[in-house]
Design a protein around this motif. Sequence first.
Motif, PDB file in Angstrom:
ATOM      1  N   LEU A 147       0.559  -1.601  -0.316  1.00 18.08           N
ATOM      2  CA  LEU A 147       0.343   0.040  -0.329  1.00 18.08           C
ATOM      3  C   LEU A 147       0.710   1.177  -0.124  1.00 18.08           C
ATOM      4  O   LEU A 147       0.523   2.506  -0.665  1.00 18.08           O
ATOM      5  CB  LEU A 147      -0.794   0.046   1.467  1.00 18.08           C
ATOM      6  N   ARG A 148       2.310   0.933   1.208  1.00 16.22           N
ATOM      7  CA  ARG A 148       3.127   2.033   0.606  1.00 16.22           C
ATOM      8  C   ARG A 148       3.394   2.974  -0.494  1.00 16.22           C
ATOM      9  O   ARG A 148       3.232   4.391  -0.761  1.00 16.22           O
ATOM     10  CB  ARG A 148       3.823   2.196   1.636  1.00 16.22           C
ATOM     11  N   PRO A 174      -2.886   5.159  -2.302  1.00 11.55           N
ATOM     12  CA  PRO A 174      -1.838   5.046  -1.617  1.00 11.55           C
ATOM     13  C   PRO A 174      -1.937   5.978  -0.100  1.00 11.55           C
ATOM     14  O   PRO A 174      -3.885   6.875   0.244  1.00 11.55           O
ATOM     15  CB  PRO A 174      -1.573   6.208  -2.244  1.00 11.55           C
ATOM     16  N   PRO A 175      -1.355   6.441   0.498  1.00 10.72           N
ATOM     17  CA  PRO A 175      -1.249   7.104   1.950  1.00 10.72           C
ATOM     18  C   PRO A 175      -1.682   8.460   2.003  1.00 10.72           C
ATOM     19  O   PRO A 175      -1.765   9.006   1.080  1.00 10.72           O
ATOM     20  CB  PRO A 175       0.465   6.803   2.211  1.00 10.72           C
ATOM     21  N   PHE A 176      -2.362   9.020   2.489  1.00 10.84           N
ATOM     22  CA  PHE A 176      -2.839   9.900   2.899  1.00 10.84           C
ATOM     23  C   PHE A 176      -4.307  10.810   1.477  1.00 10.84           C
ATOM     24  O   PHE A 176      -4.899  11.574   1.190  1.00 10.84           O
ATOM     25  CB  PHE A 176      -2.330  11.540   3.074  1.00 10.84           C
ATOM     26  N   SER A 177      -4.605   9.457   0.448  1.00  9.11           N
ATOM     27  CA  SER A 177      -4.888   9.941  -0.743  1.00  9.11           C
ATOM     28  C   SER A 177      -6.371  10.722  -0.179  1.00  9.11           C
ATOM     29  O   SER A 177      -6.786   9.085   0.665  1.00  9.11           O
ATOM     30  CB  SER A 177      -4.878   8.977  -1.613  1.00  9.11           C
ATOM     31  N   LEU A 194      -9.712  -3.729   4.804  1.00  9.85           N
ATOM     32  CA  LEU A 194      -9.064  -5.188   4.843  1.00  9.85           C
ATOM     33  C   LEU A 194      -7.221  -4.640   5.453  1.00  9.85           C
ATOM     34  O   LEU A 194      -6.854  -5.664   5.928  1.00  9.85           O
ATOM     35  CB  LEU A 194      -9.295  -5.420   3.250  1.00  9.85           C
ATOM     36  N   ALA A 195      -7.046  -4.022   5.104  1.00  3.37           N
ATOM     37  CA  ALA A 195      -5.662  -3.458   5.609  1.00  3.37           C
ATOM     38  C   ALA A 195      -5.408  -1.846   5.325  1.00  3.37           C
ATOM     39  O   ALA A 195      -6.024  -0.726   5.114  1.00  3.37           O
ATOM     40  CB  ALA A 195      -4.377  -4.256   4.881  1.00  3.37           C
ATOM     41  N   GLY A 196      -4.252  -0.869   6.433  1.00  3.35           N
ATOM     42  CA  GLY A 196      -3.812  -0.115   6.541  1.00  3.35           C
ATOM     43  C   GLY A 196      -5.145   0.393   7.409  1.00  3.35           C
ATOM     44  O   GLY A 196      -6.186   0.250   8.852  1.00  3.35           O
ATOM     45  N   GLU A 197      -5.310   2.210   7.048  1.00  4.73           N
ATOM     46  CA  GLU A 197      -6.374   2.636   8.369  1.00  4.73           C
ATOM     47  C   GLU A 197      -7.366   3.701   6.678  1.00  4.73           C
ATOM     48  O   GLU A 197      -7.255   3.827   6.417  1.00  4.73           O
ATOM     49  CB  GLU A 197      -5.552   3.328   9.375  1.00  4.73           C
ATOM     50  N   LEU A 198      -8.769   3.701   7.741  1.00  6.13           N
ATOM     51  CA  LEU A 198      -9.770   4.861   6.569  1.00  6.13           C
ATOM     52  C   LEU A 198      -9.593   5.907   7.784  1.00  6.13           C
ATOM     53  O   LEU A 198     -10.801   5.671   8.955  1.00  6.13           O
ATOM     54  CB  LEU A 198     -11.381   3.838   6.902  1.00  6.13           C
ATOM     55  N   LEU A 229      -4.333   2.343   2.301  1.00  4.37           N
ATOM     56  CA  LEU A 229      -5.616   2.093   2.897  1.00  4.37           C
ATOM     57  C   LEU A 229      -6.151   0.839   2.022  1.00  4.37           C
ATOM     58  O   LEU A 229      -6.238   0.766   0.454  1.00  4.37           O
ATOM     59  CB  LEU A 229      -6.683   3.048   2.497  1.00  4.37           C
ATOM     60  N   HIS A 230      -6.908  -0.373   1.944  1.00  4.80           N
ATOM     61  CA  HIS A 230      -7.384  -1.317   1.125  1.00  4.80           C
ATOM     62  C   HIS A 230      -8.383  -1.569   1.961  1.00  4.80           C
ATOM     63  O   HIS A 230      -8.853  -2.474   2.877  1.00  4.80           O
ATOM     64  CB  HIS A 230      -6.754  -2.401   1.481  1.00  4.80           C
TER      65      HIS A 230
END
Length: 247
Positions: A147-148, A174-177, A194-198, A229-230
Amino acid sequence: MIAVGSATLARDTRHHRVLENGFSFHRSEWMQTGSDPQLSPTVFLVEQPPHSVLPAHFHTQNQFQVFKQGSGSLGSRAVGPGSVHYAGAFTGYGPLMAGPQGLSYFTIRAVYETGANFLPVARDKLRRGPKRHAHGPTHEPRALEQLRALKAPVRAELIEADAGGPEAFALQLPPFSELWVPAARGSGQFQLVLAGELNTPERRLQQWESRFLSMGEHGGTCSAGPQGLHLLVLQVPAMAAEYLPVR
């Protein structure tokens, strides 16, 4: 209506259950909004022990299932992390068979319902109307490194929309998008991390936490977290007219 699911709630509500037919499992509530018969979005996690079998059955509400961990089969199809399944109201499906590591999956509904109608015993409770299944391909959560490294958003169609039917797609950001998804339709839209953060106007959602938007809601400005984010997006179709209460 906007509602959010919580890993804290899930930890506090995890409990063991045994059904009348002897099926044993653990259940945890990830989203609770009451039991209103018109709109009460619900997300809960079922954990099946290794080699256990949940017999074929049906429910009276439209639902998605998203498989979290383990391996197994749903009917003749293999399922594992990231598999998505849709079953319309009064549509029989199963059996659900857990593999040697067990099997866990989220059950996701726009309207609260408890219990299952097992077949063939409950066949007399089936109602005439459309019956619908849909299976998406396995779509495992992406590693944070992937993701990064993204340079642009990526969208994957899992269950393609048709007139009045279910839809499931996944977004990798991508990050912060900034996140953009179409407005909720039918019985509403669930967003499952699913992964990362929202990042949402309500709060930050982390892996396996979720958000519900009722029909027509856009949900405000949202964005991916610092790791990207996923996100899985599920559009729940409206209840078929044949199954609506007679007024």
